[in-house]
Motif scaffolding. Structure first.
Motif, short mmCIF file in Angstrom:
data_model
loop_
_atom_site.label_atom_id
_atom_site.label_comp_id
_atom_site.label_asym_id
_atom_site.label_seq_id
_atom_site.Cartn_x
_atom_site.Cartn_y
_atom_site.Cartn_z
N UNK A 240 0.87 -1.18 0.00
CA UNK A 240 0.00 0.00 0.00
C UNK A 240 0.90 1.23 0.00
N UNK A 241 0.81 1.98 -1.08
CA UNK A 241 1.63 3.20 -1.21
C UNK A 241 0.71 4.38 -1.45
N UNK A 242 0.67 5.29 -0.48
CA UNK A 242 -0.12 6.52 -0.60
C UNK A 242 0.84 7.70 -0.56
N UNK A 243 0.52 8.73 -1.34
CA UNK A 243 1.40 9.90 -1.38
C UNK A 243 0.64 11.13 -1.84
N UNK A 244 1.24 12.27 -1.53
CA UNK A 244 0.82 13.55 -2.12
C UNK A 244 2.06 14.13 -2.78
N UNK A 245 1.87 14.84 -3.89
CA UNK A 245 3.04 15.49 -4.48
C UNK A 245 3.50 16.65 -3.59
N UNK A 246 4.68 17.15 -3.85
CA UNK A 246 5.13 18.34 -3.13
C UNK A 246 5.57 19.38 -4.14
N UNK A 247 5.49 20.62 -3.72
CA UNK A 247 5.84 21.72 -4.60
C UNK A 247 7.35 21.76 -4.83
N UNK A 248 7.74 21.85 -6.07
CA UNK A 248 9.15 21.84 -6.46
C UNK A 248 9.70 23.27 -6.53
N UNK A 249 9.18 24.16 -5.70
CA UNK A 249 9.59 25.56 -5.69
C UNK A 249 10.64 25.86 -4.62
N UNK A 250 11.19 24.82 -4.03
CA UNK A 250 12.17 25.00 -2.97
C UNK A 250 11.57 24.96 -1.58
N UNK A 251 10.25 25.03 -1.47
CA UNK A 251 9.60 25.03 -0.16
C UNK A 251 9.41 23.63 0.39
N UNK A 252 9.38 22.63 -0.46
CA UNK A 252 9.07 21.23 -0.14
C UNK A 252 7.73 21.06 0.59
N UNK A 253 6.82 22.03 0.40
CA UNK A 253 5.48 21.92 0.98
C UNK A 253 4.69 20.83 0.28
N UNK A 254 3.97 20.06 1.06
CA UNK A 254 3.07 19.06 0.48
C UNK A 254 1.96 19.79 -0.27
N UNK A 255 1.62 19.30 -1.44
CA UNK A 255 0.61 19.94 -2.29
C UNK A 255 -0.77 19.34 -1.97
N UNK A 256 -1.27 19.60 -0.74
CA UNK A 256 -2.55 19.03 -0.32
C UNK A 256 -3.74 19.88 -0.79
#
Length: 141
Positions: free
Chosen positions: A121-137
Motif C-alpha cells: 500500500x503506497x499513498x502519497x501527495x506530491x510536493x511543490x518543487x519551488x524549494x519550499x518542499x510543501x506538500x501539495x494538499x
C-alpha cells in the motif's frame, strides 16, 4: 477473473467502511500481516500494519472518516492484482478541523487462504518543487 475482481472490489469497500466506522480491527483485516506500507504518515515505510499507530490516528477523528476513490484502475491475474486511484479523505478532526484532501494510492493484492489481502500500500501527495518542499494538499483532480 471477474470473480477475483469482484472480491478485490469488495475488499476495498470493506476497507472504506472500516475507515468510515473507525474500526481498526476491520482495517487490519484487509492487510496481509507482512504488508509493505508507505503511508502518508511517517516513517518512510514499514512492514505490517502498526496497530498502535492506527488506533492513535483513528482517535484524532471526530465522527466518520470518508475515503472515496476516483479513477480507480484495477488489473487482476489469478493470484496477484494491483490498483491505482486518486483518493479523497474527508472528515472532522477532534479539534474541529475539517479535512478534505486528495492523495494518490497504489495497492497490490495477493490471494491467500483467507481471501484477497493487501500486500503493498503506497499513498502519497506530491510536493511543490519551488524549494519550499510543501506538500501539495490543495490539489484537486
Amino acid at each position: 477473473m471477474t470473480e477475483n475482481k469482484d472480491e478485490i472490489i469488495a475488499l476495498c469497500q470493506t476497507l472504506d467502511r472500516a475507515h468510515h466506522d473507525k474500526d481498526a480491527q476491520a482495517i487490519a483485516g484487509c492487510y496481509a500481516p507482512d504488508a509493505v506500507i508507505y503511508s502518508l504518515a511517517p516513517p518512510l515505510g514499514e512492514r505490517g500494519l502498526d496497530r498502535r499507530g492506527l488506533d492513535a490516528w483513528l482517535a484524532t477523528w471526530d465522527g466518520p472518516i470518508r475515503i472515496d476513490a476516483q479513477d480507480m484502475e484495477l488489473s487482476v491475474t489469478e493470484g496477484l492484482a494491483y490498483s491505482s486511484a486518486l483518493n479523497r479523505i474527508r472528515g472532522t478532526k477532534t479539534d474541529g478541523e475539517e479535512v478534505d484532501v486528495w492523495f494518490r494510492t497504489t495497492m497490490c493484492f495477493r490471494k491467500t487462504g483467507e481471501g484477497w489481502r493487501i500486500v503493498h500500500d503506497h499513498s502519497s501527495v506530491p510536493f511543490y518543487m519551488d524549494g519550499s518542499t510543501r506538500a501539495a494538499v490543495d490539489l484537486r483532480p
